[in-house]
Design an enzyme around this catalytic site. Structure first.
Site, PDB file in Angstrom:
ATOM      1  N   GLU A 126      -2.854   3.513  -0.545  1.00 27.84           N
ATOM      2  CA  GLU A 126      -3.068   3.268   0.884  1.00 27.84           C
ATOM      3  C   GLU A 126      -4.507   3.534   1.297  1.00 27.84           C
ATOM      4  OE1 GLU A 126      -3.863   4.441   4.825  1.00 27.84           O
ATOM      5  OE2 GLU A 126      -3.536   5.944   3.258  1.00 27.84           O
ATOM      6  N   ALA A 155       0.855  -1.184   0.000  1.00 28.44           N
ATOM      7  CA  ALA A 155       0.000   0.000   0.000  1.00 28.44           C
ATOM      8  C   ALA A 155       0.892   1.234   0.000  1.00 28.44           C
ATOM      9  CB  ALA A 155      -0.914  -0.004   1.220  1.00 28.44           C
ATOM     10  N   CYS A 156       0.626   2.141  -0.935  1.00 26.76           N
ATOM     11  CA  CYS A 156       1.520   3.274  -1.115  1.00 26.76           C
ATOM     12  C   CYS A 156       0.734   4.547  -1.407  1.00 26.76           C
ATOM     13  CB  CYS A 156       2.480   2.973  -2.245  1.00 26.76           C
ATOM     14  SG  CYS A 156       1.622   2.633  -3.797  1.00 26.76           S
ATOM     15  N   ALA A 157       1.462   5.587  -1.760  1.00 22.37           N
ATOM     16  CA  ALA A 157       0.831   6.876  -2.071  1.00 22.37           C
ATOM     17  C   ALA A 157       0.422   6.924  -3.535  1.00 22.37           C
ATOM     18  CB  ALA A 157       1.763   8.029  -1.727  1.00 22.37           C
TER      19      ALA A 157
END
Length: 105
Positions: free
Chosen positions: A39, A7-9
């Protein structure tokens, strides 16, 4: 098939890490579905795939969301951690996969 979620930006660098993790997992004969999501979609992803998620790794850029997301993952007994910054920055899929597998086991 168990899932490893990153999960990231934004997702560009994380997608490259996923590709390298998939290659490494295949070389080791491991059967995981590895993919990246924003995310902010993690809550929904955990609801949709309850029981299938083996581990969640957060991109270093969203490390400040760790405790908030830990509340979601703890209720389902899913390990969560921030991806090692050096491994992420160098796109070291093998090292990130090792981190995920350590959390799973």
């Amino acid at each position: 098939m168990k899932r490893i979620i990153l999960a990231c930006a934004a997702g560009m660098s994380t997608s490259m890490v996923v590709t390298r993790m998939e290659k490494e997992a295949a070389a080791r004969g491991l059967n995981y579905q590895i993919y990246a999501i924003p995310e902010q979609e993690l809550r929904e992803e955990l609801q949709n795939y309850a029981g299938e998620v083996a581990v969640v790794l957060l991109g270093p850029q969203v490390r400040f969301k760790l405790e908030e997301n830990r509340k979601l993952t703890d209720s389902q007994r899913i390990p969560i951690a921030v991806i090692d910054t050096l491994a992420y920055g160098t796109l070291n899929g093998a090292k990130v996969l090792d981190q995920a597998l350590t959390l799973i086991n």
